[in-house]
Design an enzyme around this catalytic site. Structure first.
Site, PDB file in Angstrom:
ATOM      1  N   ASP A   1      -4.761  -2.361  -2.464  1.00 15.49           N
ATOM      2  CA  ASP A   1      -4.476  -1.680  -1.196  1.00 15.49           C
ATOM      3  C   ASP A   1      -5.158  -0.304  -1.202  1.00 15.49           C
ATOM      4  O   ASP A   1      -5.032   0.446  -2.176  1.00 15.49           O
ATOM      5  CB  ASP A   1      -2.945  -1.536  -1.084  1.00 15.49           C
ATOM      6  CG  ASP A   1      -2.487  -1.043   0.271  1.00 15.49           C
ATOM      7  OD1 ASP A   1      -3.189  -1.286   1.267  1.00 15.49           O
ATOM      8  OD2 ASP A   1      -1.395  -0.427   0.328  1.00 15.49           O
ATOM      9  N   HIS A   2      -5.875   0.026  -0.140  1.00 16.32           N
ATOM     10  CA  HIS A   2      -6.551   1.333  -0.015  1.00 16.32           C
ATOM     11  C   HIS A   2      -7.416   1.684  -1.229  1.00 16.32           C
ATOM     12  O   HIS A   2      -7.323   2.785  -1.770  1.00 16.32           O
ATOM     13  CB  HIS A   2      -5.538   2.463   0.222  1.00 16.32           C
ATOM     14  CG  HIS A   2      -4.872   2.377   1.555  1.00 16.32           C
ATOM     15  ND1 HIS A   2      -5.526   2.682   2.732  1.00 16.32           N
ATOM     16  CD2 HIS A   2      -3.621   2.003   1.911  1.00 16.32           C
ATOM     17  CE1 HIS A   2      -4.694   2.497   3.754  1.00 16.32           C
ATOM     18  NE2 HIS A   2      -3.534   2.080   3.279  1.00 16.32           N
TER      19      HIS A   2
ATOM     20  N   GLY B   1       4.815   5.300   6.047  1.00 16.42           N
ATOM     21  CA  GLY B   1       6.098   5.964   5.808  1.00 16.42           C
ATOM     22  C   GLY B   1       7.032   5.806   6.993  1.00 16.42           C
ATOM     23  O   GLY B   1       6.818   4.969   7.873  1.00 16.42           O
TER      24      GLY B   1
ATOM     25  N   GLY C   1       1.414   0.534   7.686  1.00 19.21           N
ATOM     26  CA  GLY C   1       2.618   1.271   8.081  1.00 19.21           C
ATOM     27  C   GLY C   1       3.599   0.380   8.816  1.00 19.21           C
ATOM     28  O   GLY C   1       4.221   0.784   9.800  1.00 19.21           O
ATOM     29  N   GLY C   2       3.754  -0.851   8.322  1.00 21.53           N
ATOM     30  CA  GLY C   2       4.601  -1.837   9.012  1.00 21.53           C
ATOM     31  C   GLY C   2       6.098  -1.555   8.922  1.00 21.53           C
ATOM     32  O   GLY C   2       6.893  -2.215   9.592  1.00 21.53           O
ATOM     33  N   SER C   3       6.493  -0.581   8.105  1.00 19.30           N
ATOM     34  CA  SER C   3       7.923  -0.271   7.950  1.00 19.30           C
ATOM     35  C   SER C   3       8.468   0.490   9.150  1.00 19.30           C
ATOM     36  O   SER C   3       7.776   1.353   9.699  1.00 19.30           O
ATOM     37  CB  SER C   3       8.137   0.616   6.712  1.00 19.30           C
ATOM     38  OG  SER C   3       7.802  -0.075   5.548  1.00 19.30           O
TER      39      SER C   3
ATOM     40  N   GLU D   1     -11.309  -0.584   6.784  1.00 22.93           N
ATOM     41  CA  GLU D   1     -10.564   0.226   7.751  1.00 22.93           C
ATOM     42  C   GLU D   1     -11.490   1.063   8.607  1.00 22.93           C
ATOM     43  O   GLU D   1     -12.448   1.647   8.101  1.00 22.93           O
ATOM     44  CB  GLU D   1      -9.573   1.138   7.006  1.00 22.93           C
ATOM     45  CG  GLU D   1      -8.768   2.035   7.937  1.00 22.93           C
ATOM     46  CD  GLU D   1      -7.667   2.799   7.210  1.00 22.93           C
ATOM     47  OE1 GLU D   1      -7.059   2.251   6.283  1.00 22.93           O
ATOM     48  OE2 GLU D   1      -7.424   3.955   7.598  1.00 22.93           O
TER      49      GLU D   1
ATOM     50  N   THR E   1       7.396   1.119   2.445  1.00 22.97           N
ATOM     51  CA  THR E   1       8.539   2.039   2.558  1.00 22.97           C
ATOM     52  C   THR E   1       9.872   1.329   2.829  1.00 22.97           C
ATOM     53  O   THR E   1      10.885   1.647   2.206  1.00 22.97           O
ATOM     54  CB  THR E   1       8.268   3.059   3.688  1.00 22.97           C
ATOM     55  OG1 THR E   1       7.035   3.730   3.386  1.00 22.97           O
ATOM     56  CG2 THR E   1       9.382   4.074   3.806  1.00 22.97           C
TER      57      THR E   1
ATOM     58  N   SER F   1      -1.471   0.081  -4.352  1.00 17.89           N
ATOM     59  CA  SER F   1      -2.369   1.205  -4.086  1.00 17.89           C
ATOM     60  C   SER F   1      -2.908   1.690  -5.436  1.00 17.89           C
ATOM     61  O   SER F   1      -2.401   1.291  -6.490  1.00 17.89           O
ATOM     62  CB  SER F   1      -1.587   2.332  -3.418  1.00 17.89           C
ATOM     63  OG  SER F   1      -0.570   2.755  -4.305  1.00 17.89           O
TER      64      SER F   1
HETATM   65  P1  13P Z   1       4.653   1.608   4.868  1.00 19.87           P
HETATM   66  O1  13P Z   1       4.983   2.298   3.584  1.00 19.87           O
HETATM   67  O2  13P Z   1       4.820   2.508   6.042  1.00 19.87           O
HETATM   68  O3  13P Z   1       5.372   0.323   5.017  1.00 19.87           O
HETATM   69  O4  13P Z   1       3.099   1.273   4.832  1.00 19.87           O
HETATM   70  C1  13P Z   1       2.612   0.390   3.882  1.00 19.87           C
HETATM   71  C2  13P Z   1       1.145   0.259   3.989  1.00 19.87           C
HETATM   72  O5  13P Z   1       0.572   0.291   5.064  1.00 19.87           O
HETATM   73  C3  13P Z   1       0.386   0.078   2.749  1.00 19.87           C
HETATM   74  O6  13P Z   1      -0.980   0.119   2.944  1.00 19.87           O
END
Ligand code: 13P
Length: 293
Positions: free
Chosen positions: A85-86, A179, A214-216, A136, A238, A50
Site C-alpha cells: 500500500d502506498h 483516517g 480512506g474507506g473508514s 494514484e 482506521t 504501508s
Molecule cells: P483509512 O485508514 O482511512 O481506512 O484508509 C486506509 C487506506 O486508504 C490505506 O491506503
C-alpha cells in the site's frame, strides 16, 4: 490456498457491481483475523501494508512469508492478494523481487509527468511477474501534523493519462481522506467520480476499476453509491484499528483482564482480535463481496 494477483478479482467486482476490501494489517493477530474473516465470508480480499507497517512488522520478506505461511497453515481457500500500500519506487521494486502479488506505486507527490513515467516502469516490471498494479493521481488527504486536509478531487485528464500506463486499478481522490473524517466533511463527490469513471472507461475500453482510499468512517450509503459509479476496491485501516482499540479498552475497563490468566497475551488480545474479524466481515457485507470467491 490461493495467493493471487488482484487483477482478475477486482475486474470481476467492477463488472458485477461490488467492491473488494483492501485491508491493512499490522501484526500476526491482525493478519489471522483478516484471513479468518475472508474465509468465513467466502470473499476475495487484498491484505496490504504501508511502508511504515512493513518496517514495524520486520520488513517485506517477513510480511510476505507471514501471509503466505498463514494461508497454508489455516487452509485458506479464497483468493488473497499480498499487496503493498502506498509504495514508493524503491519499495515497489523490492516487493516485485520478493514475489508480492500486487502493489500500489504511489507517485502522487511527484511532478505529474514523473508519476506517469515511473508508473510505466513499475507496471512493466510487475506485469512481467504477473502482479497487479495500482497507481494514484491527485492526492488523498488526511491528518498531517494536526492539519486536516479537505480531500482533493483528482484531475480527470490525469486519470485518463494514467490509464494509458497500463495500470490495473486507479486511486483517485473524490473528497475522501485517510483516517477519521472531520465534522464539517462534505461527503464524497460522487458527481466527480461518475465523470472520472466514464472518462477512464472510454480510454480503457472496458469498465475500469477505481480504488477508494480512506474507506473508514464513510456512511455506508455513500460507499454503495461510489461502487455503483466505478469503485471496485475500498481500502480500510482506521475503522478496524478503532474496533480493536474499543474492544481492548472495554476489556480492561471492565477489569476482565485481571481475572484468571487473562494476562496471557493469547487471552488479553482476544476481544480485540475478535473485533478485527467482525469489523472486516461487516465491511465485506457492505461492499457486497461475500460469496464471490
Ligand atoms: P483509512 O485508514 O482511512 O481506512 O484508509 C486506509 C487506506 O486508504 C490505506 O491506503
Amino acid at each position: 490456498m490461493a495467493i493471487v494477483s488482484a487483477k482478475e478479482f477486482i475486474q470481476a467486482a467492477r463488472e458485477n457491481g461490488y467492491a473488494v476490501g483492501g485491508f491493512n494489517t499490522n501484526n500476526l493477530e491482525w493478519t489471522q483475523a483478516i484471513l479468518r474473516a475472508a474465509e468465513a465470508k467466502k470473499a476475495p480480499i487484498l491484505i496490504q501494508t504501508s511502508i511504515g507497517a512493513e518496517k514495524y512488522m520486520g520488513g517485506y520478506k517477513t510480511v510476505f512469508n507471514l501471509i503466505n505461511n498463514l494461508c497454508n497453515f489455516m487452509g485458506i481457500t479464497v483468493p488473497i492478494a499480498i499487496h503493498l500500500d502506498h509504495g514508493d519506487y524503491e519499495a515497489a521494486k523490492e516487493v516485485i523481487e520478493i514475489g508480492y502479488t500486487s502493489l500500489m506505486f504511489d507517485g502522487s507527490h511527484l511532478p505529474t509527468e514523473e508519476n506517469f513515467k515511473k508508473t510505466r516502469e513499475i507496471v512493466k516490471l510487475a506485469h512481467a511477474k504477473g502482479m497487479s498494479v495500482e497507481a494514484e493521481v491527485g492526492s488523498i488527504g488526511g491528518e498531517e501534523d494536526g492539519v486536516v486536509g479537505e480531500g482533493e478531487l483528482a484531475p480527470i485528464d490525469d486519470a485518463v493519462e494514467m490509464i494509458k500506463t497500463g495500470v490495473d486499478f486507479l486511486a483517485a481522490g473524490i473528497g475522501n481522506i485517510h483516517g477519521t473524517y472531520p465534522k464539517n466533511w462534505k461527503g464524497l463527490h460522487l458527481d466527480h467520480l461518475k465523470k472520472l469513471s466514464e472518462a477512464v472507461d472510454k480510454i480503457a475500453g472496458y469498465k475500469f476499476p477505481i480504488v477508494l482510499h480512506g474507506g473508514s468512517c464513510i456512511p455506508d450509503d455513500q460507499i454503495r453509491e461510489a461502487i455503483k459509479y466505478g469503485v471496485a476496491k475500498v481500502n480500510v485501516n482506521t475503522e478496524v484499528q478503532l474496533a480493536f482499540h474499543q474492544a481492548t479498552r472495554e476489556f480492561v475497563l471492565s477489569n476482565e483482564d485481571l481475572k484468571g490468566k487473562n494476562y496471557d497475551p493469547r487471552k488479553f488480545l482476544k476481544p480485540g482480535v475478535n473485533a478485527i474479524q467482525s469489523a472486516v466481515e461487516e465491511r465485506i457485507d457492505v461492499f457486497d463481496s461475500a460469496n464471490k470467491a
